[in-house]
Design an enzyme around this catalytic site. Sequence first.
Site, short mmCIF file in Angstrom:
data_model
loop_
_atom_site.label_atom_id
_atom_site.label_comp_id
_atom_site.label_asym_id
_atom_site.label_seq_id
_atom_site.Cartn_x
_atom_site.Cartn_y
_atom_site.Cartn_z
N LEU A 131 2.80 6.24 -2.49
CA LEU A 131 3.87 7.16 -2.84
C LEU A 131 4.09 7.26 -4.34
CD1 LEU A 131 4.10 7.05 0.22
CD2 LEU A 131 6.55 7.24 -0.05
N VAL B 26 0.83 -1.20 0.00
CA VAL B 26 0.00 0.00 0.00
C VAL B 26 0.87 1.26 0.00
CG1 VAL B 26 -1.79 1.29 1.24
CG2 VAL B 26 -1.93 -1.20 1.10
N CYS B 27 1.95 1.24 0.73
CA CYS B 27 2.84 2.41 0.77
C CYS B 27 3.43 2.69 -0.61
CB CYS B 27 3.96 2.20 1.78
SG CYS B 27 3.38 2.06 3.48
N THR B 28 3.81 1.64 -1.32
CA THR B 28 4.36 1.82 -2.65
C THR B 28 3.32 2.43 -3.58
OG1 THR B 28 5.92 0.01 -2.34
CG2 THR B 28 5.40 0.63 -4.62
#
Length: 161
Positions: free
Chosen positions: A58, A53-55
């Site tokens: 961002l 999810v972070c990838t």
Amino acid sequence: MPSSPRLDSPAPDFTLPGGVLKDGEFARADYASAEHRGAPLVLAFYPGDDTSVCTKQLCSYSSGLEAFTGLGAQVWGISPQDVDSHEAFARRYDLRFPLLADVDRRVAREYGIAAPGIGLRRAVFLLAPDGRVGWKHIALLGATYQSLDTLTARLAELATD
């Protein structure tokens, strides 16, 4: 754990090490929120480099970076990983905004988003040019994130306040 700063209250000032990928070079520096007064600042707190999810989050913000800069705003990503990890993450996904290292989670605690086990909650704070908290979102589970469209709409509202 301190509570999250309230809307329209001064955002906690901080300085963190980080870096930004520009023209193939990862330029390391210290980033001080107090030195950024006069323009809006997006603080995107995320649990970890190279997580699913972070990838997605961002990469979305990086590919839409011109929407933020068109509103005069900078975006800073903040997580507990160190600057070396951030450099590898930025290079792997061509992330074009600064990634800051909050390894001791001091800033996450000041913003009321430190979480046992995961380090910090996924959160976004939009800081107005005068340094106050103009808008915020703190995820309960962290499986989703605030979209580029939502953030730019909120930034545009800050400009009219």
